[in-house]
Write a protein that holds these residues in place. Sequence first.
Motif, PDB file in Angstrom:
ATOM      1  N   VAL A  13       0.745  -1.336   0.049  1.00 13.72           N
ATOM      2  CA  VAL A  13       0.019  -0.039  -0.091  1.00 13.72           C
ATOM      3  C   VAL A  13       0.869   1.151  -0.010  1.00 13.72           C
ATOM      4  O   VAL A  13       1.830   1.315   0.801  1.00 13.72           O
ATOM      5  N   ARG A  14       0.640   2.120  -1.007  1.00 17.83           N
ATOM      6  CA  ARG A  14       1.410   3.249  -1.052  1.00 17.83           C
ATOM      7  C   ARG A  14       0.400   4.474  -0.428  1.00 17.83           C
ATOM      8  O   ARG A  14      -0.700   4.608  -0.603  1.00 17.83           O
ATOM      9  N   GLY A  15       1.205   5.348   0.370  1.00 19.45           N
ATOM     10  CA  GLY A  15       0.510   6.736   1.017  1.00 19.45           C
ATOM     11  C   GLY A  15       0.881   7.578  -0.274  1.00 19.45           C
ATOM     12  O   GLY A  15       1.693   7.568  -1.201  1.00 19.45           O
ATOM     13  N   PRO A  16       0.480   8.880   0.024  1.00 22.97           N
ATOM     14  CA  PRO A  16       0.525  10.165  -0.931  1.00 22.97           C
ATOM     15  C   PRO A  16       2.030  10.456  -1.113  1.00 22.97           C
ATOM     16  O   PRO A  16       2.413  10.662  -2.056  1.00 22.97           O
ATOM     17  N   THR A  27      -0.460   4.648 -14.645  1.00 21.01           N
ATOM     18  CA  THR A  27      -1.606   3.632 -14.706  1.00 21.01           C
ATOM     19  C   THR A  27      -2.985   3.809 -15.250  1.00 21.01           C
ATOM     20  O   THR A  27      -3.506   2.967 -15.906  1.00 21.01           O
ATOM     21  N   ALA A  28      -3.048   5.187 -15.247  1.00 20.09           N
ATOM     22  CA  ALA A  28      -4.161   5.564 -16.075  1.00 20.09           C
ATOM     23  C   ALA A  28      -4.082   5.360 -17.616  1.00 20.09           C
ATOM     24  O   ALA A  28      -4.899   4.858 -18.342  1.00 20.09           O
ATOM     25  N   ILE A  29      -2.850   5.463 -18.018  1.00 15.98           N
ATOM     26  CA  ILE A  29      -2.634   5.168 -19.566  1.00 15.98           C
ATOM     27  C   ILE A  29      -2.666   3.588 -19.727  1.00 15.98           C
ATOM     28  O   ILE A  29      -3.263   3.266 -20.737  1.00 15.98           O
ATOM     29  N   ASP A  30      -2.226   2.798 -18.931  1.00 12.90           N
ATOM     30  CA  ASP A  30      -2.262   1.536 -18.879  1.00 12.90           C
ATOM     31  C   ASP A  30      -3.678   0.970 -19.279  1.00 12.90           C
ATOM     32  O   ASP A  30      -4.062   0.259 -19.826  1.00 12.90           O
ATOM     33  N   THR A  31      -4.709   1.662 -18.219  1.00 19.86           N
ATOM     34  CA  THR A  31      -5.762   1.329 -18.238  1.00 19.86           C
ATOM     35  C   THR A  31      -6.694   1.738 -19.370  1.00 19.86           C
ATOM     36  O   THR A  31      -7.635   1.057 -19.722  1.00 19.86           O
ATOM     37  N   LEU A  32      -6.522   2.903 -19.973  1.00 20.70           N
ATOM     38  CA  LEU A  32      -6.965   3.336 -20.826  1.00 20.70           C
ATOM     39  C   LEU A  32      -6.700   2.552 -22.301  1.00 20.70           C
ATOM     40  O   LEU A  32      -7.836   2.211 -22.917  1.00 20.70           O
ATOM     41  N   ILE A  33      -5.594   2.026 -22.417  1.00 22.43           N
ATOM     42  CA  ILE A  33      -5.124   0.960 -23.210  1.00 22.43           C
ATOM     43  C   ILE A  33      -5.986  -0.227 -23.088  1.00 22.43           C
ATOM     44  O   ILE A  33      -6.416  -0.684 -24.208  1.00 22.43           O
ATOM     45  N   THR A  34      -5.977  -0.806 -21.968  1.00 20.42           N
ATOM     46  CA  THR A  34      -6.486  -2.209 -21.845  1.00 20.42           C
ATOM     47  C   THR A  34      -8.004  -2.314 -21.473  1.00 20.42           C
ATOM     48  O   THR A  34      -8.541  -3.111 -21.914  1.00 20.42           O
ATOM     49  N   GLU A  35      -8.375  -1.185 -20.978  1.00 24.39           N
ATOM     50  CA  GLU A  35      -9.777  -1.229 -20.508  1.00 24.39           C
ATOM     51  C   GLU A  35     -10.872  -0.330 -21.039  1.00 24.39           C
ATOM     52  O   GLU A  35     -12.062  -0.313 -20.975  1.00 24.39           O
ATOM     53  N   GLY A  36     -10.338   0.793 -21.693  1.00 29.60           N
ATOM     54  CA  GLY A  36     -10.984   1.956 -22.079  1.00 29.60           C
ATOM     55  C   GLY A  36     -11.280   2.956 -21.181  1.00 29.60           C
ATOM     56  O   GLY A  36     -10.906   2.899 -19.992  1.00 29.60           O
ATOM     57  N   VAL A  37     -11.640   4.162 -21.838  1.00 26.27           N
ATOM     58  CA  VAL A  37     -11.583   5.437 -20.987  1.00 26.27           C
ATOM     59  C   VAL A  37     -12.688   5.106 -19.782  1.00 26.27           C
ATOM     60  O   VAL A  37     -12.691   5.897 -18.789  1.00 26.27           O
ATOM     61  N   ASP A  38     -13.690   4.471 -19.822  1.00 21.32           N
ATOM     62  CA  ASP A  38     -14.516   4.542 -18.969  1.00 21.32           C
ATOM     63  C   ASP A  38     -14.164   3.878 -17.605  1.00 21.32           C
ATOM     64  O   ASP A  38     -14.792   3.897 -16.614  1.00 21.32           O
ATOM     65  N   GLN A  39     -13.078   2.918 -17.680  1.00 21.94           N
ATOM     66  CA  GLN A  39     -12.464   2.484 -16.370  1.00 21.94           C
ATOM     67  C   GLN A  39     -11.226   3.359 -15.913  1.00 21.94           C
ATOM     68  O   GLN A  39     -10.652   2.903 -14.869  1.00 21.94           O
ATOM     69  N   VAL A  40     -11.289   4.661 -16.669  1.00 24.65           N
ATOM     70  CA  VAL A  40     -10.208   5.347 -15.906  1.00 24.65           C
ATOM     71  C   VAL A  40     -10.720   6.158 -14.894  1.00 24.65           C
ATOM     72  O   VAL A  40     -11.191   7.333 -15.221  1.00 24.65           O
ATOM     73  N   LYS A  41     -11.020   5.646 -13.784  1.00 20.84           N
ATOM     74  CA  LYS A  41     -11.661   5.981 -12.647  1.00 20.84           C
ATOM     75  C   LYS A  41     -10.733   6.242 -11.409  1.00 20.84           C
ATOM     76  O   LYS A  41      -9.847   5.279 -11.197  1.00 20.84           O
ATOM     77  N   VAL A  42     -10.849   6.999 -10.372  1.00 26.54           N
ATOM     78  CA  VAL A  42     -10.030   7.389  -9.278  1.00 26.54           C
ATOM     79  C   VAL A  42      -9.920   5.950  -8.346  1.00 26.54           C
ATOM     80  O   VAL A  42      -9.087   5.522  -8.132  1.00 26.54           O
ATOM     81  N   LEU A  43     -11.046   5.555  -8.368  1.00 22.92           N
ATOM     82  CA  LEU A  43     -11.150   4.286  -7.276  1.00 22.92           C
ATOM     83  C   LEU A  43     -10.355   3.120  -8.040  1.00 22.92           C
ATOM     84  O   LEU A  43      -9.751   2.374  -7.358  1.00 22.92           O
ATOM     85  N   THR A  44     -10.727   2.893  -9.453  1.00 25.92           N
ATOM     86  CA  THR A  44     -10.115   1.790 -10.013  1.00 25.92           C
ATOM     87  C   THR A  44      -8.613   2.070 -10.039  1.00 25.92           C
ATOM     88  O   THR A  44      -7.917   0.876  -9.675  1.00 25.92           O
ATOM     89  N   LEU A  45      -8.054   3.259 -10.280  1.00 24.33           N
ATOM     90  CA  LEU A  45      -6.757   3.298 -10.343  1.00 24.33           C
ATOM     91  C   LEU A  45      -6.069   3.432  -8.810  1.00 24.33           C
ATOM     92  O   LEU A  45      -4.744   2.929  -8.896  1.00 24.33           O
ATOM     93  N   GLN A  47      -6.925   1.305  -6.735  1.00 21.80           N
ATOM     94  CA  GLN A  47      -7.018  -0.032  -6.305  1.00 21.80           C
ATOM     95  C   GLN A  47      -5.780  -0.940  -6.872  1.00 21.80           C
ATOM     96  O   GLN A  47      -5.027  -1.699  -6.301  1.00 21.80           O
ATOM     97  N   LYS A  48      -5.466  -0.543  -8.175  1.00 22.39           N
ATOM     98  CA  LYS A  48      -4.405  -0.866  -8.918  1.00 22.39           C
ATOM     99  C   LYS A  48      -2.939  -0.364  -8.392  1.00 22.39           C
ATOM    100  O   LYS A  48      -1.946  -0.987  -8.310  1.00 22.39           O
TER     101      LYS A  48
END
Length: 223
Positions: A13-16, A27-45, A47-48
Amino acid sequence: MTSKATPKTNRGVRGPARTTREDWLNTAIDTLITEGVDQVKVLTLSQKLGCARSSFYWYFKNRTELLDALLDHWAATNTKVLIEAAGAKSDTICFALGHLLAAWVSKGNFDTKLDFAVRDWARRSGGVRRVLDLNEGARLEAIAAMFRRFDYPYGEADVRARIVYFTQIGYDLQETHESWDTRVARGRDYLFCLTGREPSEEEVQFLSKLVYDGLTDQPAQQA
C-alpha cells in the motif's frame, strides 16, 4: 522528446508521499489502453496502485484534469515523434521517409496501442474527437511538408502524405506481422511506391538498418 510512459508494478500500500503523479498517469494510460476510458476512474486506479483515493488529489483536481493530462501526454509523444521525424534533415525523400517510418515502428517512439485507445475514446467524446482531428492535421501537414521540401507539387505532397499516413495506420490496425526477411525484401518497393522515386541501394539499406535498430534496440550487423 517525452518518453513513453510505462505502467509500473506496485506492491503493498502506498501513501501520498510514495505515490507520484507519474504513477497515477502511467496507470491511467495502461488502463485506457487495456480497458477503455470508462475504467479510468479514481477508485479503479487507486486499487491498482494500492493506495488511498485521497492521494489522487495531491496531483489532480479531478478526473477531468487527469483525462486532459492523458491527452496531453499522447500529443506530446505520438504526435511529436512523427512531426520531428518528418522534419529530420535528409538529403533525399527516400532518406526522409526512412526516418519517418523508422520512428513510427521503433520501440520507445510511437505508441500504437495508445493511439488506437485515443481513437476509440474519440468515438465517445466530441471534445476528444476535435483534439484527435487537430493532431492528425498536424501530422499530415508535417508529412506533406516533408514531401514539399523535395520539390513535390503542393497537391501531390498532400496526397502522398495521406497515402503514407493512412497506409501505416491501416497496417497497424490489422496488426500485420512480417518476418524481418519479408520487411527487407519489400523495403525497396515501399520506398518507390510511396515516393514515386527509385531508391538507391544506400537508401534501401538505410531504411532497413533504421527499422532493425528500432525494433531490436541494437545496431544491425554490417554486411
